[in-house]
Design a protein around this motif. Sequence first.
Motif: not given
Length: 363
Positions: A129-131, A147-149, A153-154, A172-177
């Motif tokens: 997870i890149v902040i 990005r998937f797979d 996450v940014m 949570a949403h982006e991590l879901g992807h």
Amino acid sequence: MITPFRYSSLIFILILLLCRFTVPVVDVHAATERMVRVVYFVPRDRPFQWNIPTTLDTQIKAVQRFYAEQMEAHGHGRKTFNLKTDTNGKLVVHPATGKFDDTYYHTDALNKITKEVGTQFDMGKDIYIVIADISTERIQGNCGIARFDGGPVMIPATGDCVQGDHGVDLIAHELGHALNLEHDFRDESYIMSYGAAREKLSVCAASMLSVNPFFNQDGNAGNTANALATIQMLTSPTYPANEENWTLRFNVRDMNGIHQVQFLLSVPREAISLISCQSFNNIQNTTVEFDMPTGATIAPVNNIYIRVVDQNGNISGKSWTLNVTETAETKTINTNSTETYLTLTYDNPDALVPINNPTEWAG
Ligand SMILES: [Zn+2]
């Protein structure tokens, strides 16, 4: 008598034996231990904001708890991802300084920042997870992208997107992807929707995550070579226009065993969304049917997408563009009504393809 040479040979053999018994154990452990890591990325002309790691510690642990609670609520136990923490249990936030000034990252941030962070960290195994501390407080115009797979996450470091509960929802949403979940607009309370109060995993999402390698640290999930699924469309290309139930049929084969088959749809000007899913118990070959949602027949073009989740959490998929046109075979039933037949055309009914290639991303 043991000569020095033989003695050292013995030691060498002993070391070999020790390696034989210890190395594989370490390898198996390392191969399964996949985690979520956090990088705080700051362009070279901006200061580090020292309060950000503390905020992230709270937010990302809330995300970890969200997944655990939702997985438990869906009957999968308190499964969630592992987080890189220090010996005190505090989130490790890896700092990274950009090679360029802030404005450089205002466009194409995902590619530019991923490229730089990728030289410092091995982003292949874990989800990063890149902040990104950029002054636009957006990533390429979005609150967040992923990005998937396996990510990354940014998300922005500051701004309305990441404030309080919004930040928890967003992560949570982006991590879901990154965990391979697609958008799901069926219910505004779903985390993969764009709803204002997202607080749930759908049944489909929870079932899919139950075999995800990041949620199965002690199992073999994700370590088995992925045999791609074969997906074949069986639907007849001619369809009555006023048919109430427009059903699409597919044959699905996967040597790794099928866990779930998903049906997704996008119509013009709308993002692709999950429509339904079906669960299977490790079978290798099945025929699945999915009903198009009401009203979908009106759209001249329907992009449909079938995704297959195998028992190890690997994904295969295939999308088709269905061109729906009226045919000449218009039949007059009586003076008051006309039954129009539609022609459904699509290329390549058979598919043997991996999806979620690294260039795919979602906001
Ligand atoms: Zn999204």
